[in-house]
Design a protein around this motif. Structure first.
Motif, PDB file in Angstrom:
ATOM      1  N   LEU A 143      -3.207   0.835  -3.531  1.00 54.41           N
ATOM      2  CA  LEU A 143      -2.442  -0.399  -3.412  1.00 54.41           C
ATOM      3  C   LEU A 143      -1.797  -0.761  -4.737  1.00 54.41           C
ATOM      4  O   LEU A 143      -2.080  -0.142  -5.770  1.00 54.41           O
ATOM      5  CB  LEU A 143      -3.342  -1.541  -2.927  1.00 54.41           C
ATOM      6  CG  LEU A 143      -3.917  -1.309  -1.520  1.00 54.41           C
ATOM      7  CD1 LEU A 143      -5.365  -0.871  -1.615  1.00 54.41           C
ATOM      8  CD2 LEU A 143      -3.782  -2.535  -0.648  1.00 54.41           C
ATOM      9  N   LYS A 181       0.845  -1.190   0.000  1.00 58.43           N
ATOM     10  CA  LYS A 181       0.000   0.000   0.000  1.00 58.43           C
ATOM     11  C   LYS A 181       0.877   1.235   0.000  1.00 58.43           C
ATOM     12  O   LYS A 181       1.914   1.281   0.674  1.00 58.43           O
ATOM     13  CB  LYS A 181      -0.914   0.000   1.229  1.00 58.43           C
ATOM     14  CG  LYS A 181      -1.951   1.118   1.224  1.00 58.43           C
ATOM     15  CD  LYS A 181      -2.912   0.981   2.387  1.00 58.43           C
ATOM     16  CE  LYS A 181      -3.975   2.087   2.335  1.00 58.43           C
ATOM     17  NZ  LYS A 181      -4.938   1.991   3.463  1.00 58.43           N
ATOM     18  N   TYR A 204       1.252  -4.770   2.990  1.00 54.93           N
ATOM     19  CA  TYR A 204      -0.151  -4.959   3.368  1.00 54.93           C
ATOM     20  C   TYR A 204      -0.396  -6.455   3.556  1.00 54.93           C
ATOM     21  O   TYR A 204      -0.273  -7.239   2.619  1.00 54.93           O
ATOM     22  CB  TYR A 204      -1.072  -4.409   2.275  1.00 54.93           C
ATOM     23  CG  TYR A 204      -2.549  -4.545   2.574  1.00 54.93           C
ATOM     24  CD1 TYR A 204      -3.252  -3.511   3.169  1.00 54.93           C
ATOM     25  CD2 TYR A 204      -3.238  -5.716   2.265  1.00 54.93           C
ATOM     26  CE1 TYR A 204      -4.619  -3.637   3.447  1.00 54.93           C
ATOM     27  CE2 TYR A 204      -4.597  -5.854   2.537  1.00 54.93           C
ATOM     28  CZ  TYR A 204      -5.276  -4.808   3.125  1.00 54.93           C
ATOM     29  OH  TYR A 204      -6.619  -4.940   3.401  1.00 54.93           O
TER      30      TYR A 204
END
Length: 425
Positions: A208, A93, A113
């Motif tokens: 992301l 991210k 992430y």
């Protein structure tokens, strides 16, 4: 067993679905788009909702989406059949102050992430995707397409790369996206351009990284399907297709609950541990005139299928799996069992799952972990604990779980949708 043309068409549709869903926010909107096209009416949480039975509704909260159908003869104690899944996947991210660089390269500052297989992200084309919050209050989706790459160090400069590759999560996972002086560049401008807004309008973002390559069928007899984000878009897609094609009038309320943040433990307003599903069900049952007692009566008769991927036996690491229970790609969806309630399946749920599989004409396998290799968990136990609804954990077997590109069986993907349709019907 040969892969059918219907299963191949399903895999191709899944490839389109994943391509349109590079982030959880895109996935939620893609579900909404498809269900609206199928006749579902989109609602906002802040508005009053129509109460009449027979309507089809969809609501989006951040990267989560819940859709449902209410039969015309529904009453205050009509049970629900809930198909649960999640929209997020492990990866990276974008951090605050995301434009960085070194030695003449432009790089993106990212945070890990969830629990990705870090090395699987090396040497592949990547895209930035997510949502941008703008100065005027709007929230828009952005997707740069292929923009980044995380290049691996050449073996000539790391003679131990093939025996001891370990990436530093801070310093060796920052992908390149251009050449130049970081002080004269802005990666947010690339995101703004993809969303057709000005970079100066951006006040916040949730962005992301996703693999850019489209999902593909391959292997002997076209048995395999490889794609990013199969964990867990394969399950989300299965339920969407089942709802789109639903022809029977069920005796229950059919619900798709696709949550965000499962890979982080589900603790958020849009995660399974949050109030989203309970909030929606409370409003649906209020529309049927249910009081608190009647809603609890409905929950007592309800079911939840928590669908997430599980481990196929790996031919190169067979000792990591239970020596007897060994699910395999191409042999059907899986029933997930764990003595320590990492999965919510019990005997009654197992019997119900097998009945739905028989109704759909689908094979089923079981998954249980090797005693020395504990399994992960998913949304099933969380949903069962939060709502008290009997829950069964199921899914499809895959290889390369948490890789940037995972591997599934073409026939399993289609068979999961068939079971979802039987569960809703």
């Amino acid at each position: 067993m040969p892969v059918t043309t219907t299963a191949l068409a399903h895999a191709d549709d899944l490839a389109d679905f994943v391509a349109a869903s590079p982030s959880s926010y895109h996935a939620a909107e893609e579900v909404a788009r498809r269900l609206q096209a199928a006749g579902f009416a989109r609602l906002r949480e802040e508005d009053a909702w129509p109460a009449q039975p027979g309507g089809r509704f969809v609501v989006v909260r951040d990267g989560a989406v819940i859709a449902w159908t209410t039969p015309a003869d529904a009453v205050a104690t009509t049970p629900a059949h809930i198909f649960g899944a999640h929209t997020d996947s492990p990866g990276f991210k974008l951090k605050p102050q995301p434009t960085t660089g070194s030695a003449g390269w432009l790089q993106a500052a990212v945070e890990v992430y969830g629990g990705p297989l870090l090395n699987s992200w090396l040497d592949r084309e990547l895209r930035l995707a997510g949502r941008l919050a703008l100065a005027d209050g709007r929230v828009v989706l952005a997707d740069t397409g292929s923009l980044l790459r995380l290049p691996q160090l050449a073996v000539h400069l790391d003679r131990e790369a093939n025996s001891a590759l370990a990436l530093d999560r801070q310093f060796q996972t920052q992908p390149v996206w251009g050449l130049g002086d970081p002080s004269q560049a802005d990666i947010l401008a690339e995101l703004a351009r993809s969303a057709d807004v000005e970079a100066g309008e951006i006040r916040g973002y949730d962005v992301l990284i996703a693999d850019s390559a489209r999902g593909a069928v391959f292997g002997k007899d076209q048995a395999f399907f490889a794609s990013g984000r199969l964990d867990d878009l394969a399950s989300v897609h299965a339920a969407v297709v089942a709802l789109e094609n639903s022809a029977e009038t069920p005796s229950h309320i059919s619900v798709l609950a696709a949550f965000d943040h499962e890979e982080l433990g589900s603790g958020s307003r849009s995660g399974a541990a949050g109030p989203f599903l309970e909030d929606v069900l409370a409003r649906v049952y209020a529309g049927l005139g249910a009081d608190d007692v009647q809603r609890r009566q409905a929950f007592a008769a309800s079911w939840c299928l928590s669908s997430d991927v599980g481990h196929s036996v790996h031919p190169n690491y067979a000792a990591k799996h239970d020596p007897v229970v060994r699910p395999r790609l191409g042999s059907g969806p899986i029933l997930k069992v764990n003595a320590n309630q990492r999965y919510a399946t019990d005997a009654v749920g197992a019997a119900a799952w097998r009945a739905w599989c028989e109704k759909a004409g689908v094979r089923s396998q079981e998954f249980v972990s090797h005693n020395s290799v504990p399994c992960g968990s998913t949304i099933g136990p969380i949903t069962a604990t939060r709502l008290g609804i009997r829950t069964v954990d199921v899914g499809i077997p895959i290889l390369s779980m948490h890789s940037a590109r995972e591997l599934a069986g073409v026939s399993d993907l289609h068979e999961l949708t068939r079971v979802a349709a039987a569960f809703f019907a």
